[in-house]
Design a protein around this motif. Sequence first.
Motif, PDB file in Angstrom:
ATOM      1  N   GLY B 156      -1.102  -1.512   9.822  1.00 15.27           N
ATOM      2  CA  GLY B 156      -0.084  -1.496   8.767  1.00 15.27           C
ATOM      3  C   GLY B 156      -0.693  -1.126   7.425  1.00 15.27           C
ATOM      4  O   GLY B 156      -0.114  -0.334   6.666  1.00 15.27           O
ATOM      5  N   GLN B 158      -3.334   0.663   6.965  1.00 10.84           N
ATOM      6  CA  GLN B 158      -3.673   2.087   7.050  1.00 10.84           C
ATOM      7  C   GLN B 158      -2.421   2.952   6.786  1.00 10.84           C
ATOM      8  O   GLN B 158      -2.505   3.974   6.104  1.00 10.84           O
ATOM      9  CB  GLN B 158      -4.224   2.350   8.451  1.00 10.84           C
ATOM     10  CG  GLN B 158      -4.865   3.692   8.631  1.00 10.84           C
ATOM     11  CD  GLN B 158      -6.120   3.848   7.795  1.00 10.84           C
ATOM     12  OE1 GLN B 158      -6.821   2.882   7.526  1.00 10.84           O
ATOM     13  NE2 GLN B 158      -6.372   5.067   7.360  1.00 10.84           N
ATOM     14  N   ILE B 160       0.224   2.091   4.991  1.00  5.89           N
ATOM     15  CA  ILE B 160       0.558   2.001   3.561  1.00  5.89           C
ATOM     16  C   ILE B 160      -0.396   2.879   2.751  1.00  5.89           C
ATOM     17  O   ILE B 160       0.016   3.583   1.824  1.00  5.89           O
ATOM     18  CB  ILE B 160       0.493   0.536   3.077  1.00  5.89           C
ATOM     19  CG1 ILE B 160       1.556  -0.299   3.808  1.00  5.89           C
ATOM     20  CG2 ILE B 160       0.687   0.451   1.567  1.00  5.89           C
ATOM     21  CD1 ILE B 160       1.466  -1.794   3.531  1.00  5.89           C
ATOM     22  N   ARG B 176      -2.107  -5.555  -1.935  1.00  3.79           N
ATOM     23  CA  ARG B 176      -1.412  -5.809  -0.678  1.00  3.79           C
ATOM     24  C   ARG B 176      -1.894  -4.849   0.413  1.00  3.79           C
ATOM     25  O   ARG B 176      -2.094  -5.226   1.559  1.00  3.79           O
ATOM     26  CB  ARG B 176       0.108  -5.686  -0.857  1.00  3.79           C
ATOM     27  CG  ARG B 176       0.861  -6.168   0.381  1.00  3.79           C
ATOM     28  CD  ARG B 176       2.350  -6.222   0.180  1.00  3.79           C
ATOM     29  NE  ARG B 176       2.894  -4.887  -0.060  1.00  3.79           N
ATOM     30  CZ  ARG B 176       4.184  -4.603  -0.079  1.00  3.79           C
ATOM     31  NH1 ARG B 176       5.071  -5.559   0.109  1.00  3.79           N
ATOM     32  NH2 ARG B 176       4.620  -3.370  -0.296  1.00  3.79           N
TER      33      ARG B 176
END
Lengths: 296, 296
Positions: B156, B158, B160, B176
């Motif tokens: 996830g 990666q 983003i 985040r």
Amino acid sequence: MTVPFGDWMKGVQDEVEHALGAFLPDAGAVPHKLHEAMRYTTLGGGKRVRPLLVYASGALFGADARALARAACAVEMIHAYSLVHDDMPCMDDDDLRRGKPTVHVAYDEATALLVGDALQSQAFQVLAETDTLPPKQVVAMLRLLAAAAGSAGMCGGQAIDLDSVGHALTLEQLERMHQLKTGALLRASVVLGALAGRELAPHELDALAAYSKAIGLAFQVVDDVLDATADSATLGKTAGKDAADNKPTYVSILGLEPSRALAEQLRRDAHEALAPFGEQALRLRELADLIVQRKA
Amino acid sequence: MTVPFGDWMKGVQDEVEHALGAFLPDAGAVPHKLHEAMRYTTLGGGKRVRPLLVYASGALFGADARALARAACAVEMIHAYSLVHDDMPCMDDDDLRRGKPTVHVAYDEATALLVGDALQSQAFQVLAETDTLPPKQVVAMLRLLAAAAGSAGMCGGQAIDLDSVGHALTLEQLERMHQLKTGALLRASVVLGALAGRELAPHELDALAAYSKAIGLAFQVVDDVLDATADSATLGKTAGKDAADNKPTYVSILGLEPSRALAEQLRRDAHEALAPFGEQALRLRELADLIVQRKA
């Protein structure tokens, strides 16, 4: 009264579709595109052969319904991830899968890579979260799935397949390649369903292995026959691709009619392997028939 | 007398190298090229930060040595697979990693794809085959690793990261992204080592989570500082790549000196989080120092 096969199959497919929808990350959760693409490629298509094997074997061993749903979804996620990666340009470079654009076409290559990676993790997570079986049994199932997916199973078969393009393979080499590439996960499906019921005696595991070997090879022989004879619209993927890629197939080595005869022989072998289980193995017998007699 | 940190670290690195060699498939086994490439990319390099965290946390919780070796190798295989896939042309397109040509350069893209896929399966297999802990504990560790690797963790992050290329990110968004991309697996390393010892009380898990969050962010801040200031030969990978790719970094958002000050603050936060564990947390404190003070 026993439910007719078609109704049983439809029931399992619906249950698996529902369970996959629940076990996949929500498309509303960040990262949206990744989650949307994971759902795009896993939901709403496919024959669900592996989940059907999980449930058929589970029926024979009196398995818990919630454990079966998790095992079926885990194995289907491994299968789905392998299709996404196999279709990428550096592998088979295919644009069409299950009648829809492949992930790297509908999205992009980087997303396809991550979708496959995340689906593999998700498969192990879904199985590891089984809470209706003793932990010892869950660990046994995780070991089985990991071994079937890895370099001694599906990934290894894929690597042998890649190395074989343009080479003349013997029938034995072709068989070994397919036993890893597709056979390992089909066998895992059958054994996972059984383990969701109880621990297996060695002779039961042997019988299931013999059944799995027969349907695994039958599955591939029929795939090669269909690739050589059906059209893309019927298959939901590009037909005639193996010949175009100069890939060795059962049809290219044995010819069309001997390939059909082999599939029929393997169907009978699968039935014979199930003999010790008697009437209770009904769904596994019916699935062997389905695998050989399918038209797509 | 306590072993000096450098000696302890060298001991763990040697033990992990040996264990990885034993847990990876033999290069003599078919398919040779796949197995050779899996060993090429996993063995003989890397700082082994994640295995060091597993062992440091294991030391605090009195963990079994064989279980620690499996957990450390599992998490390192997940890390190694992610590097192979991240370096591929459709992702970061990098030619150099740990001072060696990346897998898709040394072999080919299809092999790189399969190496990553097979390493991920191998990670779960190595962990699932832990036979020195109660199965309930092994299942808890498998759930943790799967969640840390998947779309709510490393994959996830990666995704983003990919979506953020060329976008201006706020500090919160950057944080985040890194908490998923690298933080999730670092946290998993710390908790896996602890779980190899015993079940954790909620306040212990909270303390380890706070420590992990601090070192995870510190790790990334220092990575960004080094990418902006060190050369490729020192890093063993292409330096200045983030700026060239127009990727947001701590240095591009905060500037160089404030980034260094932030790393130092995070090091102190990590020490503070460990306060409840007293002297026993020595190795975890030393690793926080290493992560912030490293030069490559």
